[in-house]
Design an enzyme around this catalytic site. Structure first.
Site, PDB file in Angstrom:
ATOM      1  N   GLY A 115     -46.361-110.090 -62.477  1.00 40.87           N
ATOM      2  CA  GLY A 115     -46.500-108.287 -62.682  1.00 40.87           C
ATOM      3  C   GLY A 115     -45.377-107.748 -63.292  1.00 40.87           C
ATOM      4  CD  GLN A 116     -43.633-101.704 -64.093  1.00 39.20           C
ATOM      5  OE1 GLN A 116     -44.054-100.853 -64.653  1.00 39.20           O
ATOM      6  NE2 GLN A 116     -43.304-101.252 -62.589  1.00 39.20           N
ATOM      7  CG  ASP A 117     -41.236-104.091 -60.113  1.00 37.80           C
ATOM      8  OD1 ASP A 117     -41.487-103.461 -60.988  1.00 37.80           O
ATOM      9  OD2 ASP A 117     -41.222-103.601 -58.838  1.00 37.80           O
TER      10      ASP A 117
ATOM     11  CB  SER B 249     -43.315 -99.372 -51.451  1.00 37.05           C
ATOM     12  OG  SER B 249     -43.835 -97.977 -52.077  1.00 37.05           O
TER      13      SER B 249
ATOM     14  NE  ARG C  45     -46.364 -98.273 -61.999  1.00 37.36           N
ATOM     15  CZ  ARG C  45     -46.209 -98.701 -60.683  1.00 37.36           C
ATOM     16  NH1 ARG C  45     -46.505 -99.615 -60.263  1.00 37.36           N
ATOM     17  NH2 ARG C  45     -46.019 -97.621 -59.849  1.00 37.36           N
TER      18      ARG C  45
ATOM     19  CB  SER D 131     -48.805-103.731 -56.035  1.00 37.65           C
ATOM     20  OG  SER D 131     -49.400-103.857 -57.437  1.00 37.65           O
TER      21      SER D 131
ATOM     22  CE1 TYR E 202     -47.990-101.681 -52.120  1.00 39.78           C
ATOM     23  CE2 TYR E 202     -47.178 -99.831 -51.804  1.00 39.78           C
ATOM     24  CZ  TYR E 202     -47.108-100.829 -52.363  1.00 39.78           C
ATOM     25  OH  TYR E 202     -46.112-101.244 -53.081  1.00 39.78           O
TER      26      TYR E 202
ATOM     27  CG  LEU F 222     -46.599-114.295 -50.964  1.00 44.36           C
ATOM     28  CD1 LEU F 222     -46.268-112.657 -50.550  1.00 44.36           C
ATOM     29  CD2 LEU F 222     -45.460-114.893 -50.711  1.00 44.36           C
TER      30      LEU F 222
ATOM     31  CD  GLU G 113     -47.702 -94.678 -51.492  1.00 47.94           C
ATOM     32  OE1 GLU G 113     -48.538 -94.759 -50.539  1.00 47.94           O
ATOM     33  OE2 GLU G 113     -47.478 -94.119 -52.519  1.00 47.94           O
TER      34      GLU G 113
ATOM     35  CB  ALA H  85     -46.329-112.081 -54.236  1.00 46.11           C
ATOM     36  CB  ALA H  86     -47.425-106.721 -53.044  1.00 51.25           C
TER      37      ALA H  86
HETATM   38  P1  GDP Z   1     -48.744 -93.955 -56.381  1.00 48.13           P
HETATM   39  O1  GDP Z   1     -49.770 -93.062 -55.883  1.00 48.13           O
HETATM   40  O2  GDP Z   1     -47.238 -93.206 -56.186  1.00 48.13           O
HETATM   41  O3  GDP Z   1     -48.485 -95.266 -56.027  1.00 48.13           O
HETATM   42  O4  GDP Z   1     -48.955 -93.813 -58.238  1.00 48.13           O
HETATM   43  P2  GDP Z   1     -49.959 -93.226 -59.055  1.00 48.13           P
HETATM   44  O5  GDP Z   1     -49.304 -93.483 -60.386  1.00 48.13           O
HETATM   45  O6  GDP Z   1     -51.319 -94.039 -58.884  1.00 48.13           O
HETATM   46  O7  GDP Z   1     -50.258 -91.816 -58.445  1.00 48.13           O
HETATM   47  C1  GDP Z   1     -49.307 -90.825 -58.578  1.00 48.13           C
HETATM   48  C2  GDP Z   1     -49.709 -89.372 -58.487  1.00 48.13           C
HETATM   49  O8  GDP Z   1     -50.503 -89.082 -59.453  1.00 48.13           O
HETATM   50  C3  GDP Z   1     -50.573 -89.011 -57.224  1.00 48.13           C
HETATM   51  O9  GDP Z   1     -50.378 -87.943 -56.312  1.00 48.13           O
HETATM   52  C4  GDP Z   1     -52.156 -88.967 -57.674  1.00 48.13           C
HETATM   53  O10 GDP Z   1     -52.900 -88.005 -56.986  1.00 48.13           O
HETATM   54  C5  GDP Z   1     -51.550 -88.266 -58.971  1.00 48.13           C
HETATM   55  N1  GDP Z   1     -52.709 -88.327 -60.215  1.00 48.13           N
HETATM   56  C6  GDP Z   1     -53.349 -87.572 -60.725  1.00 48.13           C
HETATM   57  N2  GDP Z   1     -54.404 -87.917 -61.494  1.00 48.13           N
HETATM   58  C7  GDP Z   1     -54.409 -89.365 -61.303  1.00 48.13           C
HETATM   59  C8  GDP Z   1     -55.182 -90.183 -61.918  1.00 48.13           C
HETATM   60  O11 GDP Z   1     -56.046 -90.026 -62.481  1.00 48.13           O
HETATM   61  N3  GDP Z   1     -55.150 -91.546 -61.415  1.00 48.13           N
HETATM   62  C9  GDP Z   1     -53.852 -91.725 -60.566  1.00 48.13           C
HETATM   63  N4  GDP Z   1     -53.833 -93.045 -60.396  1.00 48.13           N
HETATM   64  N5  GDP Z   1     -53.001 -90.716 -59.997  1.00 48.13           N
HETATM   65  C10 GDP Z   1     -53.388 -89.588 -60.412  1.00 48.13           C
END
Ligand code: GDP
Length: 323
Positions: free
Chosen positions: A11-13, A123, A182, A82, A147, A57, A125, A79-80
């Site tokens: 993966g990336q990391d 994370s 990514r 993700s 997640y 895992l 998250e 590993a996850a």
């Molecule tokens: P994560 O949700 O922090 O893991 O990372 P993402 O890159 O998937 O999303 C980051 C933010 O971008 C979120 O708040 C989404 O709502 C916003 N976002 C806006 N448009 C998009 C899109 O088309 N795809 C994704 N993945 N996120 C989006």
């Protein structure tokens, strides 16, 4: 020569960690889940320098066998499953791999190689519906998807093993970190890839969700350095790793399109399909502890990150598209 074991090395990391450890003179072992579809794109440039092992895992025996055979000094668990938003479609297996998988690995370490140093990839998250801004390692956790919930388990089980068995186990709470490696499902890469395709005349629109969502985006290569530093300290501890700056999806678009001489307003379309039913609150980390204790600072700025990603996509797509 110290030996490091990296789970999720493809993966990336995992791949940035492998590069960094090789540059520091480690013997690098990597585990990735067996899959006939994995291409190891991120590892092609270092594949002759690392040892790839099959392990999972979900399979405790595979972990024990690897530790018995190679006795690694440092173990990095990336590993996850993700993708946070996607975890709603497989909540149970997310828990099995991303949460219980950490315990399987910690148990294997406790039984076979208790003096090894362990890093758990936690994370931002986990903060989800953030209880305070900015967040630190003391901030109460409030994850909002399977997640995030699984990562909370991984975080606490790492701390529990450290406290119960005096193991050198650290949890790094990393905010979003991006790079040309990514996955395309994440918004920064979706934007860099989209802007590059538009620039090359392959499409004329980019459909996104909430443009006002904000994130703290750092460069994955910088974060590998912080992770390594965590395992070189005298005492194990947990750290928040972030830039401390946030930017909106809109700003990411502006910067990416500007870099290729275009205006994002002419190409980006907001589409309901990409909105999230439950957004995280404003996730802003407090990077001070990592800066003070680890002496770590991100090197790549937001603009440099955006430009690096767009340039890499222009190059890659240019190669794949015959003219
Ligand atoms: P994560 O949700 O922090 O893991 O990372 P993402 O890159 O998937 O999303 C980051 C933010 O971008 C979120 O708040 C989404 O709502 C916003 N976002 C806006 N448009 C998009 C899109 O088309 N795809 C994704 N993945 N996120 C989006």
């Amino acid at each position: 020569m110290p030996t490091a074991l990296i789970t999720g090395i493809a993966g990336q990391d995992g791949s940035y960690m492998a590069e960094l450890l090789l540059s520091k003179g480690y013997r690098v072992l990597g585990i990735d889940r067996y899959s006939s579809a994995v291409t190891y794109e991120n590892l092609q440039h270092i594949q002759d320098e690392i040892t790839l092992l099959e392990g999972d895992l979900l399979d405790q025996g595979s972990l024990v066998a690897i530790l018995e055979r190679y006795s690694p000094d440092e173990i990095y668990n990336f590993a996850a499953l993700s993708f946070p938003a996607g975890s709603w479609s497989h909540p149970v297996v997310t828990g099995d791999i991303t949460a219980l998988g950490v315990t399987r690995l910690l148990e294997a370490i406790r039984l076979v190689r208790p003096e090894a140093r362990f890093y758990q990839a936690s994370s931002s998250e986990m903060f989800g519906k953030a209880r305070e801004v900015p967040q630190t390692v003391q901030t109460p956790l409030y994850p909002r998807n399977p997640y995030g919930v699984a990562k909370v388990y991984g975080h606490w089980i790492t701390i529990a093993y450290r406290e119960m068995y005096a193991m050198f186990a650290c949890s790094g709470i990393l905010y979003n970190h991006e790079s040309p490696r990514r996955g395309l499902q994440y918004v920064p890469r979706k934007i860099s890839h989209g802007a590059a395709r538009i620039k090359l005349g392959l499409t004329d629109e980019l459909r996104l969700g909430n443009l006002d969502a904000r994130r703290d985006w750092g460069y994955a290569g910088d974060y590998a350095e912080a992770i390594w530093l965590m395992l070189q300290q005298d005492q194990p501890y947990d750290y928040v790793v972030c830039t401390g700056e946030t930017h909106s999806v809109r700003e990411f678009c502006e910067a990416a399109f500007r870099h290729v001489g275009l205006d994002y307003l002419d190409y980006v379309i907001q589409d309901e399909r990409f909105y999230r039913p439950a957004e995280d609150d404003l996730l802003v980390g407090d990077p001070r502890r990592a800066q003070e204790k680890l002496g770590w600072k991100p090197r790549v700025s937001f603009e440099e990150l955006v430009e690096m990603m767009v340039d890499a996509d222009l190059k890659q797509i240019g190669k794949e598209t015959p003219r």
